[in-house]
Each structure stands twice: as C-alpha cells, then as structure tokens.
Design a protein around this motif. Structure first.
Motif, mmCIF file in Angstrom:
data_model
loop_
_atom_site.group_PDB
_atom_site.id
_atom_site.type_symbol
_atom_site.label_atom_id
_atom_site.label_comp_id
_atom_site.label_asym_id
_atom_site.label_seq_id
_atom_site.Cartn_x
_atom_site.Cartn_y
_atom_site.Cartn_z
ATOM 1 N N LEU A 1 0.819 -1.215 0.000
ATOM 2 C CA LEU A 1 0.000 0.000 0.000
ATOM 3 C C LEU A 1 0.852 1.264 0.000
ATOM 4 C CD1 LEU A 1 -2.674 -1.110 2.617
ATOM 5 C CD2 LEU A 1 -3.114 -0.657 0.186
ATOM 6 N N GLY A 2 2.166 1.101 0.124
ATOM 7 C CA GLY A 2 3.048 2.251 0.146
ATOM 8 C C GLY A 2 3.084 2.968 1.472
ATOM 9 N N GLU A 3 2.696 2.264 2.551
ATOM 10 C CA GLU A 3 2.662 2.861 3.880
ATOM 11 C C GLU A 3 3.953 2.528 4.629
ATOM 12 O OE1 GLU A 3 0.022 4.735 5.159
ATOM 13 O OE2 GLU A 3 -0.734 4.645 3.100
ATOM 14 N N GLU A 4 4.680 3.567 5.058
ATOM 15 C CA GLU A 4 5.882 3.337 5.844
ATOM 16 C C GLU A 4 5.543 2.714 7.186
ATOM 17 O OE1 GLU A 4 9.611 5.847 7.821
ATOM 18 O OE2 GLU A 4 8.221 6.827 6.430
ATOM 19 N N LYS A 5 4.422 3.150 7.766
ATOM 20 C CA LYS A 5 3.950 2.599 9.035
ATOM 21 C C LYS A 5 2.475 2.244 8.915
ATOM 22 C CE LYS A 5 7.290 5.120 11.920
ATOM 23 N NZ LYS A 5 7.975 3.951 12.516
ATOM 24 N N LEU A 6 2.072 1.240 9.635
ATOM 25 C CA LEU A 6 0.736 0.670 9.506
ATOM 26 C C LEU A 6 -0.257 1.315 10.464
ATOM 27 C CD1 LEU A 6 -1.096 -1.691 8.385
ATOM 28 C CD2 LEU A 6 -0.361 -2.994 10.396
ATOM 29 N N THR A 7 -1.414 1.688 9.936
ATOM 30 C CA THR A 7 -2.573 2.027 10.765
ATOM 31 C C THR A 7 -3.571 0.885 10.598
ATOM 32 O OG1 THR A 7 -2.216 4.389 10.393
ATOM 33 C CG2 THR A 7 -4.356 3.724 11.264
ATOM 34 N N PHE A 8 -3.923 0.237 11.688
ATOM 35 C CA PHE A 8 -4.667 -1.023 11.620
ATOM 36 C C PHE A 8 -5.755 -1.064 12.673
ATOM 37 C CE2 PHE A 8 -5.101 -5.430 13.275
ATOM 38 C CZ PHE A 8 -5.550 -6.070 12.125
ATOM 39 N N MET A 9 -6.893 -1.631 12.308
ATOM 40 C CA MET A 9 -7.948 -1.937 13.264
ATOM 41 C C MET A 9 -8.305 -3.416 13.122
ATOM 42 S SD MET A 9 -11.874 -0.534 13.662
ATOM 43 C CE MET A 9 -11.378 1.113 14.128
ATOM 44 N N LEU B 1 6.098 -8.251 16.750
ATOM 45 C CA LEU B 1 7.136 -8.581 15.777
ATOM 46 C C LEU B 1 7.676 -7.357 15.046
ATOM 47 C CD1 LEU B 1 5.538 -11.779 14.184
ATOM 48 C CD2 LEU B 1 7.515 -11.703 15.716
ATOM 49 N N PHE B 2 6.791 -6.378 14.777
ATOM 50 C CA PHE B 2 7.165 -5.233 13.946
ATOM 51 C C PHE B 2 6.788 -3.898 14.610
ATOM 52 C CE2 PHE B 2 5.757 -8.776 11.177
ATOM 53 C CZ PHE B 2 6.949 -9.063 10.520
ATOM 54 N N PRO B 3 7.208 -3.658 15.836
ATOM 55 C CA PRO B 3 6.754 -2.436 16.521
ATOM 56 C C PRO B 3 7.177 -1.151 15.813
ATOM 57 C CG PRO B 3 8.548 -3.474 17.732
ATOM 58 C CD PRO B 3 8.129 -4.448 16.681
ATOM 59 N N THR B 4 8.317 -1.174 15.122
ATOM 60 C CA THR B 4 8.767 0.039 14.434
ATOM 61 C C THR B 4 7.972 0.314 13.164
ATOM 62 O OG1 THR B 4 10.470 -1.181 13.197
ATOM 63 C CG2 THR B 4 11.116 -0.222 15.322
ATOM 64 N N HIS B 5 7.123 -0.631 12.771
ATOM 65 C CA HIS B 5 6.285 -0.438 11.576
ATOM 66 C C HIS B 5 4.876 0.040 11.936
ATOM 67 C CE1 HIS B 5 8.837 -3.556 9.093
ATOM 68 N NE2 HIS B 5 9.556 -2.586 9.623
ATOM 69 N N VAL B 6 4.625 0.290 13.213
ATOM 70 C CA VAL B 6 3.278 0.650 13.667
ATOM 71 C C VAL B 6 3.124 2.164 13.746
ATOM 72 C CG1 VAL B 6 1.658 0.531 15.608
ATOM 73 C CG2 VAL B 6 2.958 -1.500 14.938
ATOM 74 N N ARG B 7 2.021 2.671 13.197
ATOM 75 C CA ARG B 7 1.631 4.074 13.372
ATOM 76 C C ARG B 7 0.563 4.174 14.449
ATOM 77 N NH1 ARG B 7 -2.534 7.311 11.103
ATOM 78 N NH2 ARG B 7 -1.996 9.544 11.045
ATOM 79 N N ARG B 8 -0.614 3.577 14.179
ATOM 80 C CA ARG B 8 -1.693 3.498 15.159
ATOM 81 C C ARG B 8 -2.382 2.147 15.012
ATOM 82 N NH1 ARG B 8 -3.889 9.592 13.778
ATOM 83 N NH2 ARG B 8 -2.096 10.669 14.702
ATOM 84 N N MET B 9 -2.852 1.591 16.127
ATOM 85 C CA MET B 9 -3.554 0.306 16.102
ATOM 86 C C MET B 9 -4.731 0.351 17.061
ATOM 87 S SD MET B 9 -0.559 -2.614 15.849
ATOM 88 C CE MET B 9 -1.384 -3.672 14.664
#
Length: 551
Positions: free
Chosen positions: A225-233, A248-256
């Motif tokens: 999706l071209g997202e540097e960090k993930l916003t996920f619900m 596993l990927f905390p540095t890839h998280v934006r908001r969850m």
C-alpha cells in the motif's frame, strides 16, 4: 538463508525493511518468532513495495455503490522460503473522501490507509471499505483510505476447504445440551474425518495457515500500500494477530485499534480461550433471558428468566420431535440464539421468532434459522480457515478424556454453549499438521506507539479478562471499556462515547491517560431490530461455524 538477488529498485527497499525488523522479543522462541521468517517477510515486503497494488474494478456484486476498488498482493506461502510458492491475497479499497461531514467547505488532510480485519479466523474484510457510507464512519473515511482484505485461505485468497460444501449444512441437527456417550462417539468420529479432510484437500500447504503468517502477511500488505507505518484496526481474532504484528514489527506501527480483544496469554491459545468463552456465553444468555422477561407483555415467553428458559427448552423439545419446515431443529435454534449472544441488536427478532413458533407460527423461526444453502461454499471455506488457524496456532489436548473431563465440569454451570464449542474445535485433537508455539507477546516501554483497546464488559465471545491481559502486555496501550454491555465489537456502533475515543485517536492521535469508561448503549427496544453499523458486522461472529462460537 541466502537472500535472493533482487532488481535494484527493490534492493534498497530490502535493506530498509531488514533494518526495521525486530529481533525476537523476550519470551519468544526462534520457532515462534522465526528468524528466517522475519527475513523472508522483509524480502516479500520489499517486493510488494516495489510492485504496489494494481487496483481496478471489483468482482460483480462486490461493490454496490461503485466506489470500491479491488486488487491483489502477492505473499509467500512459507516465509522461510520467500522464493518458493507464492499466493495472492485479495484487497479492497475506498479512497479517502477528504470531506468533513460537519463542514462541506472544509477539506481534511489524508492520513494514509486504515487496514481492517474482522476476525474469525476465517472472516473476510473485503466489504469493510463500504462502512465509510455510514454516519459513524464518515469522519474517519474523510481522512483515510479504507482498506479491507481477505486473509490467506479466505475467499479468493488461496482458499482452504476441508469438506464438500454440499455436505456442509447438516440440517436439522439435534445439538443436545447434555450429550450421551453414543452421541460423543459420533462427534469424535466426525471430528477425525473433518481433520483428515482438511489434510487431504490442502496437502502440505495446510501447515502454513496460522496467525504468525497472518501477521507477516499484514506487513507485506502495508508495504504494498506504500505505507511506511501501519494504521490497523482488528476486531475479535483480528486483535490477536494484530498484537502479534505489534510484537514482531513495533517500528512499523503508526496506530492500532484492538476492538473486542482476544486473551493473548500463550496458555490460553486456544483451548483455554474456548473454555473461557463457553463460560462467558452462559452469562450473556442470562442477559438475553432477563431482557425477554422484562418484555413479557410483547413476547409472552414468561416474566422471569427461568420461565423464559422453560419456554426455550419447550421449543427445543418440539423441534427435536418435529423440525420446523423439515430443516430447523434444536441445533439451528441454538445457532440463532448464540448469535444473539454476540449482538443485542438481534434480541427482538430472536424473541419474536421464538414467541411465534410456540404460538403455532413456525415461519419467522424458519426464516432466521433455516440453513441458507446458497452460502454453503462460503461458510465451508470460512469454517475450514477457522479450524486450520486455531489448530495450527498452538498445542491442543490430544486425549479425548481431557476434553470430556473439562467440558463435563463446565457444562454443569454453563450448559448453553459448552458442548457445541467442543464439537467446533474437536478436530484440533486429531490435527495432522505440526503446531506452532504461541508467541509470548509483550512490548517494552517506548517500543510501540500508544495503541487503543476497546472492550465491552460483558462480551462473551472475547471475555473482558482478555482486554485486561492485552492492556498489560502492550506497553503504552489505553483501554476504553463500555460498562454493563456485551456487544462483541463496539467501534462505530451506537455508543457515542466509544466513537468519540475512536475518532480522537485515529484522527488526532489523542488518547486518555491510561484507561476510560463509557456507559452502556441503550438496550434494544422490542419490535424490529435496529441495523448494525459497526465494522465488525461483517465478521465471523454473525454466523458461528457449525454450531459453535467464533472470535
């Protein structure tokens, strides 16, 4: 493992991705976190970022309003072998509207993609982007591209199957509350046959359908999706592999956002969680009977919960003797009242159908409880993924005596759902594929951006203890509780307080200091049920597979 030679555009992306992958967290084993799999995820993510997603028209009937686009993202079947067999996951998207629903002249800035998973395991999120049409979601839809997808095994995403869909619906069915020894032996034989069917239809691929791979797939989707960090619900089961992703990927998280969290304690995955779920459904069943009794003037089913129960058991006995319409037996009655344990929106319709049946009109019950054979293939697929993921995720008791002992004890105090949950999950006792060791997920202070946990205090599908455990394990998380409510999945629903916290977090990054409470939304009124608008409406909870409860 030797990394493959990638073309130059992806090469630099691979180095970046590898730098962002975390080392195994405390408490995890290499078998669980998988060093080769982490590197394989980085390789797959780099490829996906370079390729992107070619969004286009969705399949016929999938996008009624016409704004949703669909595409695919390629992931390895086995992340330890990123150059091996590849599978495609289907993805859906509606672009951010950039509109402020409260001020038509104000254009809001786009904040990226919001990826959603409705749980299950086995539920598809392909319809999620359409929630932007609903009033509760318009502010979020203005700022985010709404993205749904079908996880591996679901729908067109390398679909799993364990039996002929024509044999999926067994109607009418008995589903005894206190099964005889003969009935238990019959269900054991069915569970063994079902497990063999999963292995026969899926072969060696079966072992790769599990929660850790769902988390890895999520990182590849983020990159595509071209997202540097993930916003996920994530809702329900989606909270579990969402929390795996955060570990596993905390540095890839934006908001969850974790909506209706599963208890992530490794000791609870999944046998213990199913016992806790069966116990919690007894309390929710009591809530429903209390509500029906309160409205005895409308339904005539008794003015005490005990009298409502007697009328329910009267209906079960009649249906056992003569199924309604030849296809609705006690098992089908149980199924529709189980879904009412997930969502109180269903209480009026269920009560009205039961009342009409006992007064001589079976049609309302037939309408809501009769098997919909046109959905057999979809339901069979969903059930297959549910079984594969739960069985692959963790060790299960392999001795029937353990299941029999634990659930006989539980059924003495919680008879409503206990044995049906056993039959749903019993194939895991005879599962032919190797099991994962659940990751002991924990995040160190400051390692993960603040996350939002939403939970209803009387949720039966994911009991409230799971929300508290998730809150303890995800450092910096904030727990928002809807008190005295049992709806499974509360984001975007009828509670303005809950939705206020959701909007503040996703749109502005604002959270309460540590935790917050919201009053319960109003109980349903007798009569026609209101429509549900929260995102989890498309999840597995609406149709528990083969008579048991899902997440």
């Amino acid at each position: 493992m030797r990394a493959p030679a990638l073309y130059s555009a992806a090469g630099s992306l691979l180095l970046t991705a590898l730098a962002g992958v975390t080392a195994p967290s405390a408490g995890g084993t290499e078998a669980a976190t998988g060093i080769p799999e982490l590197h394989g995820t980085a390789i797959a993510a780099a490829r996906a970022e370079a390729a992107g997603i070619d969004f286009g028209k969705c399949a016929l009937g999938q996008d009624m309003p016409g704004r949703m686009q669909c595409g695919t993202v390629t992931v390895p079947l086995d992340y330890a072998q990123p150059n091996g067999k590849q599978i495609k996951l289907t993805v859906s998207r509606v672009r951010a509207t950039r509109k402020d629903p409260h001020n038509s002249k104000h254009e809001v800035p786009r904040q990226g993609a919001l990826v959603y998973n409705p749980g299950g395991p086995g539920a598809s999120g392909m319809y999620f982007p359409l929630v932007g049409l609903l009033p509760e979601w318009k502010r979020i839809a203005g700022a985010y591209d709404l993205v749904g997808y079908a996880p591996r095994g679901v729908g067109r995403s390398a679909p799993l199957s364990c039996q002929d869909p024509k044999q999926f619906f067994k109607a009418p069915s008995q589903s005894p509350t206190y099964p005889s020894e003969a009935y238990k032996k019959e269900r054991i034989a069915q569970a063994k046959a079902y497990a063999r069917g999963c292995a026969k239809r899926s072969g060696s691929a079966l072992k790769h359908y599990h929660s850790l791979n769902n988390a890895r797939d999520l990182d590849v989707l983020r990159a595509a999706l071209g997202e540097e960090k993930l916003t996920f619900m994530g809702a329900s089961y989606g909270t579990y592999f969402g929390a795996l992703y955060a570990t596993l990927f905390p540095t890839h998280v934006r908001r969850m956002v974790f909506d209706g969290p599963v208890n992530p304690d490794p000791e609870q995955i999944w046998y213990g969680n199913n016992l806790a779920q069966s116990a919690a459904f007894e309390g929710r069943w009591a809530d429903l009977r209390k509500w029906i009794a309160k409205h005895d003037r409308v339904y005539g089913l008794g003015d005490t919960p005990q009298e409502v129960l007697r009328n329910y058991e009267k209906a079960r006995a009649r249906l056992a003797d003569k199924p309604a319409g030849g296809k609705v037996g006690p098992g089908q009655l149980q199924d529709v009242f189980l879904t009412a344990g997930y969502y109180d929106d269903y209480w009026p319709g269920r009560a009205q159908a039961l009342s009409a049946y006992l007064k001589g009109d079976p049609q309302p019950l037939i309408d809501i409880a009769g098997p919909q054979t046109e959905a057999a293939a979809e339901e069979e697929n969903s059930g297959a993924v549910y079984t594969a993921v739960e069985c692959n995720d963790a060790p299960w008791p392999t001795d029937w005596a353990v299941w029999d002992r634990d659930n006989t004890r539980l059924a003495r105090v919680a008879p409503f759902e206990t044995w049906d949950n056993v039959w749903l999950n019993l194939p895991c006792a005879y599962w032919p594929a190797p099991r994962q060791q659940p990751l002991d997920m924990r995040t160190a202070p400051g390692a993960l951006p603040p996350t939002l946990i939403l939970a209803a205090e009387r949720d039966a599908a994911t009991p409230y203890d799971g929300a508290r455990e998730m809150h303890r394990r995800l450092s910096g998380s904030v727990l928002v509780t809807e008190r005295d409510s049992g709806t499974h999945g509360i984001a975007g629903g009828p509670n303005a307080c809950v939705n206020g916290h959701l909007d503040a977090y996703l749109l502005e990054g604002r959270l309460p200091l540590w935790r917050a409470d919201c009053k319960a939304h109003p109980e349903p009124k007798p009569g026609a049920p209101r429509s549900r608008s929260h995102a989890s409406a498309g999840g597995r909870g609406l149709g528990a597979p083969r008579g048991g409860a899902a997440y």
